[in-house]
Motif scaffolding. Sequence first.
Motif, PDB file in Angstrom:
ATOM      1  N   ASP A  28      -8.465   8.432   8.221  1.00  0.00           N
ATOM      2  CA  ASP A  28      -8.073   9.668   7.670  1.00  0.00           C
ATOM      3  C   ASP A  28      -7.630   9.822   6.320  1.00  0.00           C
ATOM      4  O   ASP A  28      -6.998  10.571   5.550  1.00  0.00           O
ATOM      5  CB  ASP A  28      -6.652  10.044   8.537  1.00  0.00           C
ATOM      6  CG  ASP A  28      -5.593   8.764   8.073  1.00  0.00           C
ATOM      7  OD1 ASP A  28      -5.901   7.662   7.965  1.00  0.00           O
ATOM      8  OD2 ASP A  28      -4.312   9.245   8.519  1.00  0.00           O
ATOM      9  N   ASP A  61     -10.564  -5.806   3.664  1.00  0.00           N
ATOM     10  CA  ASP A  61      -9.587  -4.448   3.978  1.00  0.00           C
ATOM     11  C   ASP A  61     -10.151  -3.485   2.980  1.00  0.00           C
ATOM     12  O   ASP A  61      -9.552  -3.476   1.659  1.00  0.00           O
ATOM     13  CB  ASP A  61      -8.175  -4.743   3.950  1.00  0.00           C
ATOM     14  CG  ASP A  61      -7.223  -3.404   4.082  1.00  0.00           C
ATOM     15  OD1 ASP A  61      -7.991  -2.160   4.249  1.00  0.00           O
ATOM     16  OD2 ASP A  61      -5.992  -3.383   4.106  1.00  0.00           O
ATOM     17  N   GLY A  70      -9.889  -0.341   2.854  1.00  0.00           N
ATOM     18  CA  GLY A  70      -8.585   0.866   2.686  1.00  0.00           C
ATOM     19  C   GLY A  70      -9.361   2.263   3.075  1.00  0.00           C
ATOM     20  O   GLY A  70      -9.218   2.504   4.334  1.00  0.00           O
ATOM     21  N   SER A  71      -9.889   2.825   2.224  1.00  0.00           N
ATOM     22  CA  SER A  71     -10.152   4.461   2.339  1.00  0.00           C
ATOM     23  C   SER A  71     -11.293   4.924   3.010  1.00  0.00           C
ATOM     24  O   SER A  71     -11.566   5.792   3.752  1.00  0.00           O
ATOM     25  CB  SER A  71      -9.871   5.153   0.942  1.00  0.00           C
ATOM     26  OG  SER A  71     -11.353   4.938   0.419  1.00  0.00           O
ATOM     27  N   ILE A 124       0.898  -1.122   0.008  1.00  0.00           N
ATOM     28  CA  ILE A 124       0.076  -0.089   0.259  1.00  0.00           C
ATOM     29  C   ILE A 124       0.721   1.244   0.094  1.00  0.00           C
ATOM     30  O   ILE A 124       0.406   2.334  -0.504  1.00  0.00           O
ATOM     31  CB  ILE A 124      -1.002   0.000   1.281  1.00  0.00           C
ATOM     32  CG1 ILE A 124      -1.854  -1.313   1.260  1.00  0.00           C
ATOM     33  CG2 ILE A 124      -1.700   1.331   1.367  1.00  0.00           C
ATOM     34  CD1 ILE A 124      -2.742  -1.228   0.070  1.00  0.00           C
TER      35      ILE A 124
HETATM   36  C1  LIG Z   1      -4.097   2.907   3.261  1.00  0.00           C
HETATM   37  C2  LIG Z   1      -4.458   1.439   3.254  1.00  0.00           C
HETATM   38  C3  LIG Z   1      -4.092   0.799   4.690  1.00  0.00           C
HETATM   39  C4  LIG Z   1      -3.111   1.410   5.624  1.00  0.00           C
HETATM   40  O1  LIG Z   1      -4.074   2.224   6.213  1.00  0.00           O
HETATM   41  P1  LIG Z   1      -3.390   3.164   7.331  1.00  0.00           P
HETATM   42  O2  LIG Z   1      -4.579   4.078   7.927  1.00  0.00           O
HETATM   43  O3  LIG Z   1      -2.582   4.388   6.258  1.00  0.00           O
HETATM   44  O4  LIG Z   1      -2.434   2.648   8.237  1.00  0.00           O
HETATM   45  C5  LIG Z   1      -4.260  -0.648   4.597  1.00  0.00           C
HETATM   46  N1  LIG Z   1      -4.810  -1.160   3.407  1.00  0.00           N
HETATM   47  C6  LIG Z   1      -5.175  -0.372   2.393  1.00  0.00           C
HETATM   48  C7  LIG Z   1      -6.231  -1.458   1.515  1.00  0.00           C
HETATM   49  C8  LIG Z   1      -5.303   0.782   2.623  1.00  0.00           C
HETATM   50  O5  LIG Z   1      -5.577   1.485   1.241  1.00  0.00           O
END
Ligand SMILES: *Cc1c(COP(=O)(O)O)cnc(C)c1O
Length: 463
Positions: A289, A253, A255-256, A175
């Motif tokens: 964030d 997961d 992510g955003s 990532i």
């Molecule tokens: C950004 C992201 C992370 C990490 O997230 P942080 O909050 O920056 O630790 C993990 N997995 C995915 C899919 C992401 O996009």
Amino acid sequence: MTASSLRDLPSVDSLASDAEVVLAGAQVAHDIRVAVARNVIDDARRRALAGNVLDPEALTADAVARLQALAAPSQRRVINATGIILHTNLGRAPLAAAAVQAMTAAASGYTNLEVNLTSGARGSRQDHVSPVWRHLLGSESAMVVNNNASAVLLALSSLCRGGEVIVSRGEAVEIGGGFRIPEILRISGAKLVEVGTTNRTRTGDYAAAISAKTRAILKVHPSNFRIIGFTEKPPLEELSALARNHDILLMDDVGSGALLDTTRYGLTAEPRPQDSLSAGADIVMFSTDKLFGGPQGGVIAGSSETLRKIMSNPLARTVRTDKVHLAGVEATARIYLENDPAAKIPIWSMISATADELRLRAERWKSALGGDIVPSQSAVGGGSLPGETLPTYCLALPQTRTPVTDLSRRLRESDPPTMGRIEDDRILLDPRTVQESEDADLVATVSKCLHSGKRERGKGRQH
Ligand SMILES: *Cc1c(COP(=O)(O)O)cnc(C)c1O
């Protein structure tokens, strides 16, 4: 040469009481000023012994610079005119007013972080946001941790240690900042089983990889890159049915953490945590964030039973969120319960700003600064929606005799530091990522930089 150079070295006390040094060190305690003087002289002695010529004048400047670096805040507010909304190097999401207020209140006093005010008994810090998560995500339970990287590590360690986790080859990604799914899995104590190919993975690939040791299927949003063309991945509903049939977990997961629909703003669909849960994921994880628009944090949401297992993992303590961030996440989450959250959460206001609105702001800058209005593209950034842009209008700064890289550095070093982007050998300032409350500062700063060229040149800032 060495001996005479060494004799030229001032005493620690005389350097520490030099008028310029005293002035630069006015904010620090006396013994810190003396320690700085001692370090400067020690370093100079070392250089002299290595055969370098000593310049006693430079010692004062060195001490002044070190004292200034100690006394002045290093992390400062920056005007982000790059047009990249979630700029990780610039601290990702600026916060909503309600979040700032909540964080300030939590920071400046005590809070009921882990006290139930009704019973007086010990409570859980997660209880503050739980009822809100239930509405926003549709999950029975949820917890906030330090960031999404720790959310993923903690969930895997709690639920999959000693077992196998199936990941599509196209999702075993890095990532950024060294967050690599295969390594996180290894650290969590689970074994990665990769299935499918980089561009195509089918439900059958997952099914064929399930063994007695399988604990979970892990889906990872590739976030910062995109495979286009001949691609295939199974719908979550199918994977959820597969996981249920084999009594394993489906972890996602996303992510955003976009709770709003990005397609409403002309962007492709960013997966939403609530959709993932309703499609059958047992656990969803996201950052607070990025597109959630809050302070740093990570959320793990799912069933009460699963969350209890995660909360009781000793590792949970090592990634525990603090009261200040939790207050900011809570306040941001509550905004999504209100009408029109996009208007109250800065990053969503930035995403939803229209090109016409932005053009008007660029025109206003232009009337104060000169230059040209040029059509351009802003980016969402922060590892979400790669390659996707939002149409904008920027102010291209007037061309002067100062080379663009010098002007760009001057903008960075001004107060407040201001960052634009360079396109076609011109500096563009994108109004999309500049909050309207910053307009006056931006105009004043840029104007100073544009006009200080001749005077500042030759002054030779030390670097
Ligand atoms: C950004 C992201 C992370 C990490 O997230 P942080 O909050 O920056 O630790 C993990 N997995 C995915 C899919 C992401 O996009």
